[in-house]
Design a protein around this motif. Sequence first.
Motif, PDB file in Angstrom:
ATOM      1  N   VAL A 211      67.202   8.134  17.092  1.00  0.00           N
ATOM      2  CA  VAL A 211      68.627   8.459  17.063  1.00  0.00           C
ATOM      3  C   VAL A 211      68.821   9.937  17.359  1.00  0.00           C
ATOM      4  O   VAL A 211      68.112  10.786  16.804  1.00  0.00           O
ATOM      5  CB  VAL A 211      69.253   8.113  15.702  1.00  0.00           C
ATOM      6  N   VAL A 212      69.816  10.239  18.255  1.00  0.00           N
ATOM      7  CA  VAL A 212      70.192  11.615  18.534  1.00  0.00           C
ATOM      8  C   VAL A 212      71.327  11.995  17.578  1.00  0.00           C
ATOM      9  O   VAL A 212      72.375  11.350  17.575  1.00  0.00           O
ATOM     10  CB  VAL A 212      70.628  11.805  19.996  1.00  0.00           C
ATOM     11  N   TYR A 213      71.122  13.065  16.783  1.00  0.00           N
ATOM     12  CA  TYR A 213      72.126  13.486  15.809  1.00  0.00           C
ATOM     13  C   TYR A 213      72.934  14.695  16.244  1.00  0.00           C
ATOM     14  O   TYR A 213      74.000  14.970  15.691  1.00  0.00           O
ATOM     15  CB  TYR A 213      71.439  13.792  14.464  1.00  0.00           C
ATOM     16  N   ASP A 214      72.427  15.466  17.219  1.00  0.00           N
ATOM     17  CA  ASP A 214      73.158  16.667  17.614  1.00  0.00           C
ATOM     18  C   ASP A 214      72.542  17.185  18.911  1.00  0.00           C
ATOM     19  O   ASP A 214      71.471  16.743  19.355  1.00  0.00           O
ATOM     20  CB  ASP A 214      73.050  17.729  16.505  1.00  0.00           C
ATOM     21  N   GLN A 215      73.246  18.139  19.555  1.00  0.00           N
ATOM     22  CA  GLN A 215      72.683  18.835  20.702  1.00  0.00           C
ATOM     23  C   GLN A 215      73.116  20.290  20.660  1.00  0.00           C
ATOM     24  O   GLN A 215      74.079  20.648  19.992  1.00  0.00           O
ATOM     25  CB  GLN A 215      73.117  18.182  22.013  1.00  0.00           C
ATOM     26  N   SER A 216      72.379  21.117  21.419  1.00  0.00           N
ATOM     27  CA  SER A 216      72.669  22.550  21.412  1.00  0.00           C
ATOM     28  C   SER A 216      73.943  22.833  22.184  1.00  0.00           C
ATOM     29  O   SER A 216      74.469  21.973  22.915  1.00  0.00           O
ATOM     30  CB  SER A 216      71.495  23.313  22.029  1.00  0.00           C
ATOM     31  N   ALA A 217      74.439  24.071  22.041  1.00  0.00           N
ATOM     32  CA  ALA A 217      75.672  24.459  22.729  1.00  0.00           C
ATOM     33  C   ALA A 217      75.503  24.399  24.237  1.00  0.00           C
ATOM     34  O   ALA A 217      76.446  24.057  24.971  1.00  0.00           O
ATOM     35  CB  ALA A 217      76.071  25.864  22.280  1.00  0.00           C
ATOM     36  N   SER A 218      74.316  24.700  24.737  1.00  0.00           N
ATOM     37  CA  SER A 218      74.073  24.674  26.193  1.00  0.00           C
ATOM     38  C   SER A 218      73.828  23.275  26.709  1.00  0.00           C
ATOM     39  O   SER A 218      73.855  23.042  27.921  1.00  0.00           O
ATOM     40  CB  SER A 218      72.875  25.572  26.517  1.00  0.00           C
ATOM     41  N   GLY A 219      73.558  22.344  25.813  1.00  0.00           N
ATOM     42  CA  GLY A 219      73.263  20.978  26.213  1.00  0.00           C
ATOM     43  C   GLY A 219      71.842  20.770  26.658  1.00  0.00           C
ATOM     44  O   GLY A 219      71.455  19.648  27.013  1.00  0.00           O
ATOM     45  N   GLN A 220      71.003  21.808  26.627  1.00  0.00           N
ATOM     46  CA  GLN A 220      69.625  21.697  27.084  1.00  0.00           C
ATOM     47  C   GLN A 220      68.707  21.120  26.018  1.00  0.00           C
ATOM     48  O   GLN A 220      67.595  20.707  26.325  1.00  0.00           O
ATOM     49  CB  GLN A 220      69.118  23.092  27.490  1.00  0.00           C
ATOM     50  N   THR A 221      69.165  21.081  24.756  1.00  0.00           N
ATOM     51  CA  THR A 221      68.333  20.575  23.654  1.00  0.00           C
ATOM     52  C   THR A 221      69.133  19.545  22.855  1.00  0.00           C
ATOM     53  O   THR A 221      70.321  19.743  22.564  1.00  0.00           O
ATOM     54  CB  THR A 221      67.917  21.723  22.714  1.00  0.00           C
ATOM     55  N   VAL A 222      68.462  18.439  22.537  1.00  0.00           N
ATOM     56  CA  VAL A 222      69.052  17.421  21.666  1.00  0.00           C
ATOM     57  C   VAL A 222      68.171  17.294  20.427  1.00  0.00           C
ATOM     58  O   VAL A 222      66.952  17.497  20.500  1.00  0.00           O
ATOM     59  CB  VAL A 222      69.195  16.059  22.385  1.00  0.00           C
ATOM     60  N   TYR A 223      68.793  16.959  19.301  1.00  0.00           N
ATOM     61  CA  TYR A 223      68.069  16.861  18.030  1.00  0.00           C
ATOM     62  C   TYR A 223      67.887  15.384  17.698  1.00  0.00           C
ATOM     63  O   TYR A 223      68.860  14.666  17.410  1.00  0.00           O
ATOM     64  CB  TYR A 223      68.827  17.590  16.928  1.00  0.00           C
ATOM     65  N   VAL A 224      66.622  14.949  17.743  1.00  0.00           N
ATOM     66  CA  VAL A 224      66.294  13.522  17.710  1.00  0.00           C
ATOM     67  C   VAL A 224      65.495  13.184  16.459  1.00  0.00           C
ATOM     68  O   VAL A 224      64.551  13.905  16.102  1.00  0.00           O
ATOM     69  CB  VAL A 224      65.480  13.134  18.962  1.00  0.00           C
ATOM     70  N   GLU A 225      65.905  12.098  15.817  1.00  0.00           N
ATOM     71  CA  GLU A 225      65.093  11.506  14.760  1.00  0.00           C
ATOM     72  C   GLU A 225      64.242  10.421  15.407  1.00  0.00           C
ATOM     73  O   GLU A 225      64.754   9.383  15.803  1.00  0.00           O
ATOM     74  CB  GLU A 225      65.973  10.898  13.667  1.00  0.00           C
ATOM     75  N   PRO A 226      62.913  10.651  15.546  1.00  0.00           N
ATOM     76  CA  PRO A 226      62.064   9.689  16.252  1.00  0.00           C
ATOM     77  C   PRO A 226      62.098   8.312  15.598  1.00  0.00           C
ATOM     78  O   PRO A 226      62.276   8.175  14.382  1.00  0.00           O
ATOM     79  CB  PRO A 226      60.673  10.316  16.138  1.00  0.00           C
TER      80      PRO A 226
END
Length: 784
Positions: A211-226
Amino acid sequence: MNKRILKTLEYQKIKTALAQFLITAQGQEQLQKLFPSDKQAQVQNWLNETKDGVDILRLGHEIPVTPTHSINAELQRLKIAAILNGSELYHINQILQTAKNIKDIFTELRNDGVNLRALYEVVDQLISLPSVAERLAQSVDQTGKILDDASPELKRIRKTLQNAQQRVRERMEQYLRGSSSKYLSEPIITIREGHLVLPVKQSARNHFGGVVYDQSASGQTVYVEPQSVIALNNTVQEQQIAEKQELQKIMQELSDLLRPYQSELRQNAWLIGQLDLVNAKAKYAEQLRASEPLLTNDNQVDLKSARHPLIDPHQVVPNDIKLGIDYQNLIITGPNTGGKTIALKTVGLLQLMAQSGLFIPAAEESKVAVFQQIFADIGDEQSIEQNLSTFSSHMDNIINILQHTSADSLILLDELGAGTDPQEGAALAIAIIEAFSKKDCTLMVTTHYPELKVFAYNFKRTINASMEFDQESLQPTYRLLIGIPGSSNAFDIANRLGMDQQIVERARQLQSGESQDLNAMIQDLEKQRKNYEISAFNYQQQAQELQRKSAAVAAKEEKLQQQKDQIIDQAKLRANQLVEQSQQQADKIIAQLRQLQQQADTVVKDDQIISAQTQLKKLHHERQLQQNKVLRREKKKQAIKIGDDVHVDSYDQDGVVIGQDKKGNFEVQLGILKMRLPKEQLTKIKPEKQDNQQQVSRQRAHSALPLQLDLRGERYEEAMADLDQYIDSALLANYSQVTIVHGFGTGAIRKGVQKYLQSNPRIKKFGYAPANAGGQGATIVNLG
């Protein structure tokens, strides 16, 4: 007590000084409610509590009050059946633990035999609730966190939760170190919406699944719960919900456990605050070098070396101030800036302190009254609201005071009658003093009107006083002189400051003759007083010098006596050795004579045997006397004269010397017989009168000295000095056994007593008293 006097005398500053020593919210609350009492029993009880606090500090202890919060809100929530949170539960736990610690310390003090006036009764009112306190202690810590031991279920849940969180972290850390790390923006684990997540590059967002819970302001990084840790995180969330429910259940149980004890908890909190305030009073007394005031029943005030508590202790001048003893009204005259107002405020403020249960900055044995009211008119109290002048404001205040004054009031009036025409002001001041005198109150007045000096001299139960002024330095000394009116010294000051001599002399001429006579009288009295003080000081110095010399002479005499006793003891020891040798020789000769008599039938008479023995003793004694001057002096003292009572050794009878022949033999009357005997067979008997006198002295010493010495409560040095003096007195009184009571305490005095007894050669033995007679708190001493 009227609130105006509290403001006038700056009573709040005393409370502010006390506040710095308080460490509990309850103590601060009680300080806010502290005001002088007009009830003598209440004041005495407060002073008793403060005395106990001071004594406990002096013994090296302290009332074990710890910082506590107010629990008024917690008690109110318990009353409405609310559930207390962890912090609230800990606040109540503090109260219970502090109550237990206080009771434990006071039990030790009681067992050590420490005498207290009031605090034992206060501490006995504390309620421990040991089972409740133990349950709280194992359930909540000082941060308000509910501990694992609060319940077995909570302990199990937290262990499961910790293990699940550890597995999640280990799985996530594998991604940081393994081949998948290249898909991460940076090798860290972070949290989003309560879940542990990885910062994944946008291009690899589907690599880990989950599940993706968030992403960075630039959109280059997403925060994923594997995907691989979702199940483990679900377990974590389930345990967190279970933990929350269990915590709520525990806080409900603890709140219900406390609910029946609301009154006990409220009482404990109040008593802890009371003890905190007692502690603060004791520490403030120590800071001020204050002493306990003695209460009088007849409105008498006798302050010895009284100091104003708000003035720098290095600058304040102590003064002796008396009121209501030989006079009812004290009128202090003299120039301004001489300290009259400070003297006035010192009396008032020390009265307020004493009536609040505080020790006062004055010498021991100072006395205060318990006044129903204290009124004061001090300083410029001009009322802008009433549009009154300074004079009108003072008059308005004095009128109000007169209306409410009784015989149990203390009145303090500063610069009475000032602010108007001097003649009218003086007349009005006299009339006001007369009006207050009719009320039988205690009155203290300051003024610079000369008319009041004569008035004070003539008016009943009224006395003059003044503040000393040093004419050499032209500066006030701030010393109060009772019985001597003050002088303005205006002419002398002007002259010393350089005013034209003609102007000063003209001013003296213009002064009325009556005023000149009065000032001359005052100056003469002041001169006499200074001469008296100088003489008294010189006499005191001479007395101290004589005392010092007397002590030195006594020390020398004692040292000489010790040396004399030592020489005599050594001489006696040597003499006894020679006596023993001579006795052995005499016995040998006698044995030989008797042997000869038996063997050869030779008759050896008894007088020959006695003569041989006597010659040996004579040679022995004379040899010793020739070698030892001390013994020669002693022999001279023991010389036998006609008329002396003697004991005849060979007949074991007492007689009187009635003559002496040329050969030195003495004629002795033994009853009806008269015998001529050599002096070696006689022993001089001391007069019976001396023996009787010594016996009387011993009896007097014996009756005056107690069989027990109590050292409890004394400092170590003082206790050791008292012990040494007591043992000497007991030996002189011929006591065989005494008891030293030292208590338990820290053990310092007990060890000091044992060390002293071990070092004293006149002590036969010593040991602790039986259990029913004090046990290890007392020592039984057998004297030699």
